[in-house]
Design a protein around this motif. Structure first.
Motif, PDB file in Angstrom:
ATOM      1  N   VAL A  27      34.798  37.683  52.405  1.00  0.00           N
ATOM      2  CA  VAL A  27      33.541  37.628  53.138  1.00  0.00           C
ATOM      3  C   VAL A  27      33.152  36.147  53.144  1.00  0.00           C
ATOM      4  N   PRO A  28      33.712  35.370  54.100  1.00  0.00           N
ATOM      5  CA  PRO A  28      33.524  33.911  54.077  1.00  0.00           C
ATOM      6  C   PRO A  28      32.058  33.480  54.082  1.00  0.00           C
ATOM      7  N   GLU A  29      31.222  34.177  54.835  1.00  0.00           N
ATOM      8  CA  GLU A  29      29.816  33.758  54.911  1.00  0.00           C
ATOM      9  C   GLU A  29      29.069  33.974  53.603  1.00  0.00           C
ATOM     10  N   LYS A  30      29.620  34.773  52.703  1.00  0.00           N
ATOM     11  CA  LYS A  30      29.032  34.979  51.373  1.00  0.00           C
ATOM     12  C   LYS A  30      29.848  34.310  50.277  1.00  0.00           C
ATOM     13  N   GLY A  31      31.017  33.759  50.626  1.00  0.00           N
ATOM     14  CA  GLY A  31      31.860  33.089  49.641  1.00  0.00           C
ATOM     15  C   GLY A  31      32.481  34.031  48.630  1.00  0.00           C
ATOM     16  N   LEU A  32      32.822  35.251  49.064  1.00  0.00           N
ATOM     17  CA  LEU A  32      33.377  36.246  48.152  1.00  0.00           C
ATOM     18  C   LEU A  32      34.765  36.688  48.596  1.00  0.00           C
ATOM     19  N   SER A  33      35.582  37.043  47.626  1.00  0.00           N
ATOM     20  CA  SER A  33      36.918  37.582  47.881  1.00  0.00           C
ATOM     21  C   SER A  33      37.115  38.805  47.010  1.00  0.00           C
ATOM     22  N   ILE A  34      37.947  39.719  47.505  1.00  0.00           N
ATOM     23  CA  ILE A  34      38.342  40.872  46.710  1.00  0.00           C
ATOM     24  C   ILE A  34      39.852  40.783  46.505  1.00  0.00           C
ATOM     25  N   LEU A  35      40.250  40.855  45.258  1.00  0.00           N
ATOM     26  CA  LEU A  35      41.654  40.712  44.871  1.00  0.00           C
ATOM     27  C   LEU A  35      42.098  41.983  44.173  1.00  0.00           C
ATOM     28  N   GLU A  36      43.370  42.305  44.315  1.00  0.00           N
ATOM     29  CA  GLU A  36      43.957  43.347  43.490  1.00  0.00           C
ATOM     30  C   GLU A  36      44.941  42.657  42.553  1.00  0.00           C
ATOM     31  N   VAL A  37      44.774  42.872  41.268  1.00  0.00           N
ATOM     32  CA  VAL A  37      45.579  42.190  40.256  1.00  0.00           C
ATOM     33  C   VAL A  37      46.391  43.230  39.497  1.00  0.00           C
ATOM     34  N   THR A  38      47.716  43.015  39.468  1.00  0.00           N
ATOM     35  CA  THR A  38      48.605  43.851  38.670  1.00  0.00           C
ATOM     36  C   THR A  38      48.974  43.048  37.428  1.00  0.00           C
ATOM     37  N   VAL A  39      48.680  43.619  36.272  1.00  0.00           N
ATOM     38  CA  VAL A  39      48.872  42.938  34.990  1.00  0.00           C
ATOM     39  C   VAL A  39      49.963  43.667  34.218  1.00  0.00           C
ATOM     40  N   PRO A  40      51.143  43.039  34.067  1.00  0.00           N
ATOM     41  CA  PRO A  40      52.208  43.707  33.313  1.00  0.00           C
ATOM     42  C   PRO A  40      51.884  43.772  31.819  1.00  0.00           C
ATOM     43  N   PRO A  41      52.546  44.663  31.094  1.00  0.00           N
ATOM     44  CA  PRO A  41      52.331  44.727  29.646  1.00  0.00           C
ATOM     45  C   PRO A  41      52.533  43.351  29.005  1.00  0.00           C
ATOM     46  N   GLY A  42      51.622  42.994  28.115  1.00  0.00           N
ATOM     47  CA  GLY A  42      51.720  41.727  27.404  1.00  0.00           C
ATOM     48  C   GLY A  42      51.108  40.552  28.142  1.00  0.00           C
TER      49      GLY A  42
END
Length: 152
Positions: A27-42
């Motif tokens: 949402v550039p006009e609000k300066g926000l991003s939505i990310l999906e993060v995959t975190v492996p074990p460890g």
């Protein structure tokens, strides 16, 4: 296809050390991003703080969040559906201490989006702990983007 519509297969993805970060929307006009993060074990982050607020919602697996603004620090094990909101400059980290990958959604300000795009790599990283070269690259990117690693 509408550029506002993204799937896991069409969203830009970069690896930040061992975590896969997918850029799902902005949402550039609000300066926000939505990310999906995959975190492996460890995998996870060192204790750090930065200007960007962050909202994390765990989708699968478990993520252990530690917030370092009290003594002793507060630690939460978050599972699917759990949400953690962090304010600007609140010291924290996260780790996947389980045996399966975990996924979470993160809502961040542009400053974090720029950090991930700067330090992220398009190649799938090797298994195992990060090399000294990888750690050095992340530390240099942290300096460029105003992220303070705690305890260094």
């Amino acid at each position: 296809m509408n550029q506002a519509f993204k799937t896991r297969d069409t969203a830009d993805a970069l690896w930040v050390v061992r975590d896969k970060v997918q850029f799902m929307g902005e949402v550039p006009e609000k300066g926000l991003s939505i990310l999906e993060v995959t975190v492996p074990p460890g995998s996870g982050t060192p204790p750090h703080k930065h200007q960007s607020v962050e909202i994390f919602r765990v989708l699968s697996g478990e993520i252990t969040f530690t917030v370092f603004d009290s003594v002793p620090p507060s630690q939460m094990v978050a599972g699917p559906g759990d949400v953690l909101t962090l304010r600007s400059f609140q010291p924290h980290n996260y780790a996947n201490t389980g045996s399966l990958p975990a996924q979470m959604i993160a809502v961040v300000e542009d400053s974090m989006n720029h950090f991930f795009r700067d330090v992220g790599q398009s190649e799938v990283p090797p298994d195992g702990p990060p090399s000294a070269e990888e750690i050095g690259a992340v530390l240099a990117a942290c300096q460029r983007h105003g992220i303070e690693i705690l305890g260094t």
